[in-house]
Scaffold this motif. Structure first.
Motif, PDB file in Angstrom:
ATOM      1  N   LEU A 631       0.814  -1.217   0.000  1.00 46.74           N
ATOM      2  CA  LEU A 631       0.000   0.000   0.000  1.00 46.74           C
ATOM      3  C   LEU A 631       0.849   1.268   0.000  1.00 46.74           C
ATOM      4  CD1 LEU A 631      -2.877  -0.994   2.466  1.00 46.74           C
ATOM      5  CD2 LEU A 631      -3.068  -0.568   0.001  1.00 46.74           C
ATOM      6  N   ILE A 632       2.092   1.180   0.449  1.00 44.05           N
ATOM      7  CA  ILE A 632       2.978   2.348   0.453  1.00 44.05           C
ATOM      8  C   ILE A 632       3.148   2.879  -0.960  1.00 44.05           C
ATOM      9  CG2 ILE A 632       5.161   1.070   0.195  1.00 44.05           C
ATOM     10  CD1 ILE A 632       4.819   4.028   2.521  1.00 44.05           C
ATOM     11  N   ARG A 633       2.998   2.002  -1.960  1.00 38.48           N
ATOM     12  CA  ARG A 633       3.182   2.425  -3.351  1.00 38.48           C
ATOM     13  C   ARG A 633       2.081   3.388  -3.796  1.00 38.48           C
ATOM     14  NH1 ARG A 633       5.949  -1.971  -7.244  1.00 38.48           N
ATOM     15  NH2 ARG A 633       7.579  -2.708  -5.859  1.00 38.48           N
ATOM     16  N   LYS A 634       0.989   3.441  -3.032  1.00 41.66           N
ATOM     17  CA  LYS A 634      -0.108   4.364  -3.400  1.00 41.66           C
ATOM     18  C   LYS A 634       0.314   5.823  -3.290  1.00 41.66           C
ATOM     19  CE  LYS A 634      -4.304   1.673  -2.717  1.00 41.66           C
ATOM     20  NZ  LYS A 634      -5.629   1.614  -2.070  1.00 41.66           N
ATOM     21  N   VAL A 635       1.321   6.113  -2.469  1.00 39.85           N
ATOM     22  CA  VAL A 635       1.719   7.512  -2.279  1.00 39.85           C
ATOM     23  C   VAL A 635       2.613   8.003  -3.421  1.00 39.85           C
ATOM     24  CG1 VAL A 635       1.573   7.213   0.222  1.00 39.85           C
ATOM     25  CG2 VAL A 635       3.815   7.112  -0.877  1.00 39.85           C
ATOM     26  N   PHE A 636       3.108   7.082  -4.254  1.00 37.28           N
ATOM     27  CA  PHE A 636       3.935   7.469  -5.414  1.00 37.28           C
ATOM     28  C   PHE A 636       3.018   7.654  -6.613  1.00 37.28           C
ATOM     29  CE2 PHE A 636       6.756   5.128  -2.601  1.00 37.28           C
ATOM     30  CZ  PHE A 636       7.878   5.938  -2.570  1.00 37.28           C
ATOM     31  N   VAL A 637       2.964   8.880  -7.118  1.00 32.98           N
ATOM     32  CA  VAL A 637       1.986   9.202  -8.162  1.00 32.98           C
ATOM     33  C   VAL A 637       2.660   9.965  -9.306  1.00 32.98           C
ATOM     34  CG1 VAL A 637       0.032   9.248  -6.565  1.00 32.98           C
ATOM     35  CG2 VAL A 637       1.353  11.343  -6.986  1.00 32.98           C
ATOM     36  N   PRO A 638       2.043   9.948 -10.510  1.00 30.26           N
ATOM     37  CA  PRO A 638       2.601  10.728 -11.632  1.00 30.26           C
ATOM     38  C   PRO A 638       2.134  12.173 -11.570  1.00 30.26           C
ATOM     39  CG  PRO A 638       0.739   9.411 -12.371  1.00 30.26           C
ATOM     40  CD  PRO A 638       0.922   9.091 -10.910  1.00 30.26           C
ATOM     41  N   GLU A 639       2.803  13.016 -12.358  1.00 31.48           N
ATOM     42  CA  GLU A 639       2.384  14.421 -12.473  1.00 31.48           C
ATOM     43  C   GLU A 639       1.022  14.506 -13.160  1.00 31.48           C
ATOM     44  OE1 GLU A 639       3.565  17.164 -11.412  1.00 31.48           O
ATOM     45  OE2 GLU A 639       5.638  16.739 -10.837  1.00 31.48           O
ATOM     46  N   GLU A 640       0.384  15.631 -13.012  1.00 30.47           N
ATOM     47  CA  GLU A 640      -0.892  15.878 -13.686  1.00 30.47           C
ATOM     48  C   GLU A 640      -0.705  15.717 -15.193  1.00 30.47           C
ATOM     49  OE1 GLU A 640      -4.870  16.603 -13.610  1.00 30.47           O
ATOM     50  OE2 GLU A 640      -3.620  16.758 -11.808  1.00 30.47           O
ATOM     51  N   PHE A 642      -0.079  12.891 -16.627  1.00 35.04           N
ATOM     52  CA  PHE A 642       0.788  11.738 -16.872  1.00 35.04           C
ATOM     53  C   PHE A 642       0.197  10.485 -16.226  1.00 35.04           C
ATOM     54  CE2 PHE A 642       3.496  15.231 -17.789  1.00 35.04           C
ATOM     55  CZ  PHE A 642       4.556  14.775 -18.567  1.00 35.04           C
ATOM     56  N   VAL A 643       0.725   9.349 -16.585  1.00 33.91           N
ATOM     57  CA  VAL A 643       0.291   8.073 -16.026  1.00 33.91           C
ATOM     58  C   VAL A 643       1.529   7.202 -15.852  1.00 33.91           C
ATOM     59  CG1 VAL A 643      -0.138   7.015 -18.291  1.00 33.91           C
ATOM     60  CG2 VAL A 643      -1.370   6.184 -16.281  1.00 33.91           C
ATOM     61  N   PHE A 644       1.497   6.305 -14.868  1.00 32.05           N
ATOM     62  CA  PHE A 644       2.631   5.395 -14.674  1.00 32.05           C
ATOM     63  C   PHE A 644       2.479   4.170 -15.578  1.00 32.05           C
ATOM     64  CE2 PHE A 644       3.782   6.668 -10.041  1.00 32.05           C
ATOM     65  CZ  PHE A 644       4.686   7.611 -10.525  1.00 32.05           C
ATOM     66  N   VAL A 645       3.583   3.765 -16.184  1.00 32.06           N
ATOM     67  CA  VAL A 645       3.638   2.489 -16.897  1.00 32.06           C
ATOM     68  C   VAL A 645       4.728   1.654 -16.229  1.00 32.06           C
ATOM     69  CG1 VAL A 645       3.927   1.310 -19.092  1.00 32.06           C
ATOM     70  CG2 VAL A 645       3.031   3.653 -19.046  1.00 32.06           C
ATOM     71  N   ASP A 860       5.795  -8.062 -18.639  1.00 31.00           N
ATOM     72  CA  ASP A 860       4.442  -7.782 -18.142  1.00 31.00           C
ATOM     73  C   ASP A 860       4.326  -6.274 -17.952  1.00 31.00           C
ATOM     74  OD1 ASP A 860       3.801 -10.507 -17.970  1.00 31.00           O
ATOM     75  OD2 ASP A 860       4.750 -10.657 -16.008  1.00 31.00           O
ATOM     76  N   MET A 861       3.257  -5.678 -18.535  1.00 23.49           N
ATOM     77  CA  MET A 861       3.130  -4.226 -18.501  1.00 23.49           C
ATOM     78  C   MET A 861       1.777  -3.812 -17.932  1.00 23.49           C
ATOM     79  SD  MET A 861       4.280  -1.832 -21.697  1.00 23.49           S
ATOM     80  CE  MET A 861       5.261  -3.142 -22.378  1.00 23.49           C
ATOM     81  N   HIS A 862       1.798  -2.811 -17.021  1.00 23.60           N
ATOM     82  CA  HIS A 862       0.557  -2.322 -16.417  1.00 23.60           C
ATOM     83  C   HIS A 862       0.629  -0.802 -16.292  1.00 23.60           C
ATOM     84  CE1 HIS A 862      -0.519  -6.456 -15.305  1.00 23.60           C
ATOM     85  NE2 HIS A 862       0.753  -6.594 -14.952  1.00 23.60           N
ATOM     86  N   THR A 863      -0.539  -0.160 -16.310  1.00 19.32           N
ATOM     87  CA  THR A 863      -0.593   1.292 -16.143  1.00 19.32           C
ATOM     88  C   THR A 863      -1.442   1.631 -14.927  1.00 19.32           C
ATOM     89  OG1 THR A 863      -2.535   1.467 -17.579  1.00 19.32           O
ATOM     90  CG2 THR A 863      -0.365   1.700 -18.619  1.00 19.32           C
ATOM     91  N   GLY A 864      -1.284   2.839 -14.417  1.00 18.28           N
ATOM     92  CA  GLY A 864      -2.081   3.247 -13.262  1.00 18.28           C
ATOM     93  C   GLY A 864      -1.799   4.679 -12.855  1.00 18.28           C
ATOM     94  N   GLN A 865      -2.651   5.215 -11.990  1.00 18.48           N
ATOM     95  CA  GLN A 865      -2.494   6.576 -11.483  1.00 18.48           C
ATOM     96  C   GLN A 865      -1.687   6.609 -10.178  1.00 18.48           C
ATOM     97  OE1 GLN A 865      -3.079   9.568 -12.805  1.00 18.48           O
ATOM     98  NE2 GLN A 865      -3.644   8.457 -14.668  1.00 18.48           N
TER      99      GLN A 865
END
Length: 871
Positions: A631-640, A642-645, A860-865
């Motif tokens: 759950l700690i990974r929830k605090v790491f986010v992309p800029e407005e 943008f999205v994480f891949v 394996d590739m995934h995207t998220g906010q």
């Protein structure tokens, strides 16, 4: 006044030093603790004795008369530890360089030489001091022969001195009678059998009364206790043999030249060079400072005139190779004008006589010096520095293809060290020892000079070892990619992190209450001592391991107890939450910059296998096994916008194992995209593929990955909570299923033993000195390293190739998206939403084509906010 000779028992003192000091190795991987300890004792003795003559005696590794007698009786002596054995020829070379006489002779032991020389020298009117760790030499003590036995107490060397009168006072017998005491009591360290049932006290009393074993044997029936007399009679032949073995030969036929043993100046230039090579920095102070000053120092020049400085920069721009250094020395500048970076001086070297130190001042400030140095980096044929990544922000002119990082080169040549300083490089590559107490301006010149001169020997070694391409095409380009990642950083939701920490704090308090209730009292859960008392004294739990400070409450002990004792499961959960809170919830907050992002450091010269590590903070160690950790990974986010891949290699190490081993069945399984863990379970447990249970698959997964890490049956039994016998069966069935893997692992270990190193598919070498250790546990560790390092190292090389490719392609297409994080086999991209399709295409292409293996590389590739969503 009588002249004096000091005689040193070489092997005895080396042996004492070897077992009395922790292991030391120099840059070449040579063990040096015995040599270092020997030299310290030597200097101490010489300072105290001030002799006119000096000789060191050595055993010859050939059977002596006494060896042969003993071997006829009871076998051979224990072999010398390999780490000690390799130091023997080196100490002889060092002594030769110090102009110290040594003597050894086939058929004689070192103490026979000591005995013969001491008797001869005493007869010539000399005082004799014998330095030995062997108490056998006490038999040589006289009024003019002193025996000096070094002892280590609390890390310090103390020396016991014995003349004949001291031996009588301490042991109650004369030096000559000491031989007979030894014959009766025996000595396992010297392979003297003695007489069973007779210890030191009894032996001493017998010899005090009867003077020698022959007389004691004649009165065997009168000896006390009676058992001693009975045993002496029964083992008389053994007693006689023991006396022969214990007696030092004082009249051996040897060629000893007293004049050749004259003690003169031992601090020679050759000795100084040896001490440099052995890295005995704190012993170099004994040498004449002027004699040890490096020749190159006379070419160092400090330049402050602006016109002269500009001329130097112009020359440097035209040079084929330029070594450079940037120093935090304040130079001549006033604090008011100091540079924000803290740097105050640069140094340049581009020829033997062109080594310049340039401090900043009011007229030539650091910004100006950086801009001129950047020009040099842009135009010189080759620009060389130590740890270039540190200075990239200051030197935008660096041309990637024309720079050379001396630290990275040094790391590739010896990846086992903890750090790589320019002093290390100077010593290892140029045989140049640099005094620690020199001024900063001189240090800067030395660093620049070292960078300049080390290029040639390091390049040659990299080519000779097959690692130059690895250096040029992977490690050097990678430093620029890592720099860009550090500069980009990763955004962190500070408030969300604070809330996460608060939730953890609440759960920790709840757990504390529950643990106290189950224990029946309050105590400090973080105190191993108090916890041990609660679990093992009060609650009487099994598996108690007593240590010097109390019971062990290590994770492996608690893991065994957790399934049967709920309080232990709670304690383990408490520890996990406390670690999460202190290291991540609270710890990460300290690293958030003004821009709301964490800019960590990626290190490429830390791990022996070639893996990249992360520090300040360690973002590669974010917990993933427990949900609360993830759950700690929830605090790491992309800029407005943008999205994480997140792109992760699928089972990359097992795929590399399939390629390296060439095992047909393993290769076929990956080519057909089969579930490798289910297939292994089917084979190992003799179960049809479609009927494999989830438990069987999990167990097979543990075997699959365990094999890569050289897991033992004991290790697997611990992981799976099964018997060692069952675990051994699992491993046996695995190797029956994939015979190519067994052959590959065995061959790899054998080649490592022969060559001293293992290699990755890209040529990266990992030395495995542990394989030569005399310690079984160290050798076993070495075998596991030999099995795993080529696999893990190749995986590290592949992800590096992919990172360079992804970073290069993102820039080539001028995309806003950027690579921001690498965690072992995983890459994280902060992708602009409109560029998402291109980013996925780049990731797939660069990662899957990073190496040409016999099996496909799958990503394996995934995207998220958030990083949590993308993972």
């Amino acid at each position: 006044m009588r002249e004096k000779i000091v005689l040193i028992d070489g092997h005895s003192i080396l042996n004492r030093a070897f077992y009395g000091l922790p292991d030391l190795t120099n840059a070449e991987g040579l063990h040096t603790n015995a040599i270092y300890g020997f030299l310290n004792i030597l200097f101490k003795i010489l300072d105290e004795e001030n002799p006119q003559y000096l000789t060191v005696t050595f055993d010859v590794h050939a059977p002596t008369f006494r060896h042969e007698m003993y071997e006829q009786y009871k076998g051979t002596r224990k072999p010398m530890a390999e780490e000690l054995r390799q130091q023997v020829p080196v100490i002889k070379e060092v002594l030769q360089a110090m102009q110290i006489a040594t003597i050894e002779q086939a058929g004689l032991e070192a103490d026979d030489l000591l005995g013969t020389i001491s008797v001869d020298c005493e007869a010539k009117g000399l005082d004799v001091s014998i330095i030995s760790g062997d108490r056998d030499t006490l038999q040589l003590a006289t009024e003019h022969v002193k025996i000096r036995i070094p002892k280590t107490k609390q890390g310090k060397t103390e020396i016991e001195d014995y003349y004949a009168s001291d031996v009588l006072e301490k042991y109650g017998v004369t030096p000559e009678e000491f031989i007979d005491v030894k014959a009766l009591m025996g000595d396992t360290s010297d392979n003297i059998p003695g007489v069973p049932g007779i210890g030191e006290k009894t032996a001493t009393k017998i010899i005090q009364e009867y003077k020698n074993i022959e007389n004691a044997h004649e009165h065997a029936g009168e000896l006390k206790p009676p058992r001693a007399g009975k045993n002496l009679a029964e083992y008389w032949e053994q007693a006689k043999l023991s006396k022969v073995l214990a007696t030092i030969n004082t009249h051996a036929e040897i060629a000893f030249d007293l004049e050749a043993a004259k003690h003169g100046n031992i601090f020679t230039k050759e000795a100084y060079e040896y001490f440099q090579r052995l890295q005995f920095k704190n012993l170099l102070g004994r040498f004449d400072v002027e004699a040890s000053a490096n020749e190159v120092e006379k070419y160092f020049k400090e330049v402050t005139d602006k016109k002269a400085i500009d001329a130097i920069f112009e020359k440097a721009c035209q040079a084929d190779i330029v070594g450079a250094a940037i120093s935090k020395d304040a130079g001549n500048v006033l604090p008011l004008f100091s540079h924000p970076s803290g740097y105050g001086r640069i140094a340049l070297a581009f020829g033997k006589e062109q080594i310049y130190s340039i401090p900043c001042d009011m007229h030539t400030d650091m910004e100006y010096l950086f801009s001129r140095l950047s020009e040099v980096a842009a135009h010189a044929g080759l620009f060389v520095m130590c740890d270039i990544k540190r200075y990239l922000a200051l030197l935008p002119g660096i041309v990637r293809e024309r720079c050379f990082d001396a630290v990275i080169a040094a790391y590739l040549l010896n990846p086992l060290k903890n750090d790589y300083t320019y002093e290390d490089i100077a010593r290892e590559q140029l045989h140049l020892m640099i005094d620690e107490n020199i001024e900063e301006s001189t240090k800067a010149c030395y660093e620049a000079y070292t960078c300049l001169k080390a290029v040639e020997p390091m390049s040659k070694k990299l080519k000779n070892t097959g690692m130059y391409r690895l250096f040029e095409e992977i490690e050097m380009p990678l430093l620029f990619t890592l720099y860009d990642m550090e500069r980009a950083g990763i955004k962190v939701e500070a408030e969300e992190l604070k809330m996460y920490g608060s939730r953890l704090g609440e759960q920790i308090v709840r757990l504390e209450r529950e643990i106290y209730e189950m224990a029946g009292e309050e105590f400090n859960i973080n105190s191993p001592k108090q916890l041990g008392v609660i679990l093992f004294d009060k609650l009487k739990m099994p598996h108690a391991k007593k240590t010097k400070t109390g019971y062990s409450t290590a994770a492996d002990v608690l893991d065994k107890l957790a399934p049967d004792f709920p309080i232990v499961a709670k304690i383990l959960e408490y520890r996990q939450l406390a670690k999460l809170k202190s290291t991540y919830a609270d710890g990460l907050a300290n690293f958030i910059g003004k821009d709301g992002r964490i800019h960590g450091t990626f290190n490429q010269t830390i791990t022996a296998t070639g893996r990249i590590s992360s520090t300040e903070p360690n973002l590669q160690n974010i917990p993933v096994r427990m949900e609360l950790g993830r759950l700690i990974r929830k605090v790491f986010v992309p800029e407005e916008g943008f999205v994480f891949v997140d792109a992760d290699y699928s089972q990359i190490e097992l795929r590399i194992l399939a390629h390296c081993s060439g095992d047909a069945q393993l290769i076929q399984a990956y080519r057909e995209a089969k579930d490798i863990h289910r297939m292994t379970a089917s084979q190992v447990f003799h179960t049809p593929f479609e009927k494999v249970t989830d438990l069987q698959r999990r167990n097979a997964k543990a075997v699959n990955f365990g094999i890569v890490y050289g897991i033992s049956s004991f290790g697997l039994s611990q992981d799976l909570s099964i018997t060692r016998k069952e675990a051994a069966k699992y491993i046996e069935h695995y190797f029956e299923t994939y015979p190519g893997v067994k052959v590959f692992l065995d061959d790899t270990v054998n080649q490592a033993k022969e060559k001293g190193y293992v290699s990755t598919l890209f040529g990266r070498r990992r030395p495995v000195p542990e394989l030569k250790s005399s310690n079984f546990m160290q050798r076993s560790f070495g075998e596991r390293v030999a099995m795993n390092a080529p696999i893990q190292g190749t995986a590290a090389d592949i992800i590096k190739v992919a990172m360079i490719g992804v970073d290069r392609e993102l820039k080539r297409r001028k995309l806003k998206s950027r690579l921001i994080l690498q965690v072992h086999d995983e890459l994280l991209i902060e992708a602009e939403k409109g560029e998402l399709a291109q980013v996925k295409e780049i990731l797939a292409e660069q990662m899957e084509k990073a190496a040409d293996l016999k099996v496909p590389l799958i990503v394996d590739m995934h995207t998220g906010q958030s990083w949590y969503e993308a993972k």
